[in-house]
Enzyme design. Structure first.
Site, PDB file in Angstrom:
ATOM      1  N   GLY A  40       0.769  -1.225   0.000  1.00 41.33           N
ATOM      2  CA  GLY A  40       0.000   0.000   0.000  1.00 41.33           C
ATOM      3  C   GLY A  40       0.806   1.284   0.000  1.00 41.33           C
ATOM      4  N   GLY A  73       2.623   2.348  -2.499  1.00 37.81           N
ATOM      5  CA  GLY A  73       2.703   2.911  -3.846  1.00 37.81           C
ATOM      6  C   GLY A  73       3.853   2.375  -4.675  1.00 37.81           C
ATOM      7  CE  LYS A  74       5.351  -3.368  -3.079  1.00 33.84           C
ATOM      8  NZ  LYS A  74       4.270  -3.033  -2.136  1.00 33.84           N
ATOM      9  CB  THR A  75       1.987  -0.703  -8.482  1.00 34.01           C
ATOM     10  OG1 THR A  75       2.058  -2.035  -7.968  1.00 34.01           O
ATOM     11  CG2 THR A  75       1.518  -0.764  -9.928  1.00 34.01           C
ATOM     12  CB  SER A  76       2.150   4.665  -8.033  1.00 32.10           C
ATOM     13  OG  SER A  76       0.798   4.318  -7.869  1.00 32.10           O
ATOM     14  CG  ASP A  93       1.686  -8.270  -5.723  1.00 28.98           C
ATOM     15  OD1 ASP A  93       1.208  -9.334  -5.277  1.00 28.98           O
ATOM     16  OD2 ASP A  93       1.429  -7.155  -5.255  1.00 28.98           O
ATOM     17  CB  THR A 152      -5.357   0.331  -7.465  1.00 35.43           C
ATOM     18  OG1 THR A 152      -5.083   1.029  -8.683  1.00 35.43           O
ATOM     19  CG2 THR A 152      -4.563  -0.961  -7.449  1.00 35.43           C
TER      20      THR A 152
END
Length: 598
Positions: free
Chosen positions: A23, A25-28, A50, A510
């Site tokens: 949560g 914000g790794k993906t962002s 992931d 998301t």
């Protein structure tokens, strides 16, 4: 590239890993980095490891288990390592060559042995190591390979596995039950050794520790820093994402409190983290979905929120159900299993602890436990309470207990050589998955006589655990036959009288999409989610600061989707002025009219 590039994108090596607590914000951060590099003329492959990847959602296209071009960003491709697809391909590589050569019963037995979560993990791991070593030249044409990893606990295990498997194979331990035919072990040994070399070479690999400006997330990257430095990943950078800009003279007490809380957390970073190169990324008024939004993520100028209509509905429209209502319904059964599930970083640990505290305060015996490798329940509770037992299913402790039990039972009838072989087999990294499942099964059984509240690992890791539960159920059903009487852990999870699944989310695109996907996965397994919690809602907190107000208004659509389309029952919890840590603060979350947690 532009002068405003963040520090961690300055002269990046070929491999860049993004990891951190769920949560944050790794993906962002990973997606924005990939876009930035591609627009600088680099060929970039963005890989998600992931099991619950949402890279495709961010870019608005279907990606999956094949390298896929991102049409709107020339030079950028993406790949999601899908655990089920990887496992299916892995099984076929093993079973395919002997299909038709061995009896059908033998083929069926091999297939069943390769149907569990252990095989799923090994298959996904093989995909990961093949990208680092590239034996098939799949990534030869890319200048950079960026890895958007699973939440920290699962990632640490993933990054440690090359060394674990290399040691396991170098010592000639075990058999081929997990890794496949013995004839292929030399090739796998070389691939795993190559992965270890790539991970530990700072000229080829950089680790980016992503956090939010809160105590738990910063403590998480401090632990990750130490654990991964120990396996040679020493080239590390820190990114603190979503930092609220100074509200200056704003009169909104929530904005002021959040800013002060974040600044205090940043000031409290340990010396080891302060010493690492660090970038602060400001909170933006919009969610990071789509190329336009991603292109603004690393802007260093102060973001000005667009003004919103003050007549937009706020707390009155969304806070019509409290966590206390859910606790009332849970309590009515007198005992049972409550499992809090969802995407990392949505507050599962907080909600699980709040439910457990509320039940214990009402005089019920409660066992609060976690299956999350990165969870720290004791930090959240920060105290003790009558009727409340707290534990953690620790993978290492569970593995040691499992090994000792197997050696004491199965090994009791073996000679010294047989026991030595068995002991070596039990050193396989796959043993951990079996051990965690057995510990989880014991907890499920305990809920027949008391309340057991489980803080689960983030979505992808939880699905692997449920996969093990399903595999065990199928094996027991096969052994017992149609007339056999038995109750498996899966059957307890499927019984709404015994188990209540609570899906925890944030009012953002998301997390809601991922929780909806998890709900679909559970339903396919015959498990019906019982309720939803929308946590840390700005809309329910009714801020007045422009930036927070804009984000609050954006939440309303997602809250309506949860309440009207997805949930059987729902609670909405306002963002608190202070982090809800400690027995008193957690208890307030489940009160009928929660007082501000200050």
């Amino acid at each position: 590239m532009a002068a405003a590039d963040p520090t961690f994108l300055t002269d990046p090596p070929r491999f860049v890993f993004f990891t951190g607590k769920g949560g944050v914000g790794k993906t962002s951060i990973a997606c924005a980095s990939a876009v930035r590099l591609a627009r600088a003329g680099k060929k970039v492959l963005l890989v998600s490891t992931d099991p619950a990847s949402n890279v495709g959602q961010v870019f608005g296209l279907s990606i999956g288990n094949t390298i896929t071009e991102v049409p709107a960003a020339a030079g950028l491709c993406a790949l999601e390592i899908d655990p089920e697809e990887a496992a299916a391909a892995y099984r076929e590589r093993i079973v395919g060559p002997v299909r038709g050569l061995l009896p059908a019963a033998e083929i069926a037995s091999i297939t069943e042995q390769l149907s569990g979560s252990c095989t799923t993990e090994v298959a996904s791991f093989d995909e990961f190591t093949s990208l680092l070593t590239d034996p098939d030249d799949r990534v030869a044409g890319f200048d950079h390979v960026l890895f958007d990893t699973a939440p920290t606990g699962h990632t640490i295990r993933l990054l440690q596995l090359p060394g674990n498997w290399t040691e396991f194979l170098d010592h000639g331990k075990g058999d081929a039950s997990c890794l496949g035919p013995l004839a292929g072990l030399d090739k796998q040994k070389a691939m795993y050794a190559g992965a270890v070399e790539a991970l530990s070479d700072p000229g080829r690999t950089r680790l980016v520790l992503v956090a939010r400006a809160n105590r738990a997330a910063l403590a998480e990257i401090a632990r990750t820093h130490s654990e991964l430095a120990a396996i040679g990943m020493t080239r590390q950078h820190v990114v603190v994402n979503g930092v609220l800009p100074d509200p200056a003279d704003d009169t909104d007490p929530l904005a002021t409190a959040v800013y002060q809380r974040e600044q205090a957390a940043l000031a409290g970073r340990g010396a080891a983290i302060v010493a690492l190169p660090t970038d602060l990324v400001e909170l933006k008024p919009v969610n990071m979905v789509g190329l336009d939004a991603l292109s603004t993520l690393f802007d260093t100028t102060t973001t000005t929120a667009v003004s919103v209509d003050d007549t937009e509905p706020g707390v009155a429209a969304v806070a019509d159900a409290s966590l206390a209502d859910l606790v009332d319904a849970i309590e009515a059964d007198g005992h049972g299993l409550v499992m809090c599930m969802g995407k990392g970083g949505v507050g599962k640990t907080t909600i699980a602890a709040a439910i457990a505290v509320a039940l214990a305060r009402r005089g019920h015996d409660v066992h609060l436990t976690t299956t999350d490798p990165a969870a720290h329940l004791t930090d959240t509770l920060a105290g003790e309470l009558d009727h409340l037992e707290v534990s953690r299913i620790d993978p290492h402790e569970a593995s040691e207990t499992y090994r000792n039990r197997v050696l004491a039972t199965k090994g009791a009838e073996l000679d010294d050589a047989g026991r030595a072989t068995l002991a070596e087999d039990l050193q396989s990294p796959c043993t951990e998955e079996v051990a965690v499942f057995q510990a989880f099964s014991k907890v499920i059984h305990e809920s027949r006589r008391k309340f057991v509240v489980v803080d689960t690992a983030p979505t992808g890791h939880t699905l692997l655990l449920l996969d093990a539960t399903g595999s065990y159920h199928r094996e027991i059903a096969r052994q017992m036959g149609d007339g056999g009487r038995f109750i498996t852990p899966l059957m307890r999870l499927q019984d709404p009288a015994q188990t209540k699944i609570v899906l925890v989310t944030l009012a953002e695109t998301t997390p809601v999409l991922e929780a909806a996907g998890l709900q679909d996965d559970l339903r396919r397994a015959g498990i019906e989610p019982w309720g939803w919690v929308v946590n840390n809602s700005l809309a329910a907190a009714a801020p007045t600061a422009p930036l927070l107000r804009q984000r609050a208004v954006a939440e309303l659509e997602q809250i309506d989707t949860v309440r009207d389309e997805l949930a059987n029952r729902c609670a909405v919890i306002p963002l608190a002025v202070s982090e809800p840590v400690g027995i008193t603060a957690l208890g307030q979350l489940a009160e009928r009219h929660p007082a501000p947690v200050r």
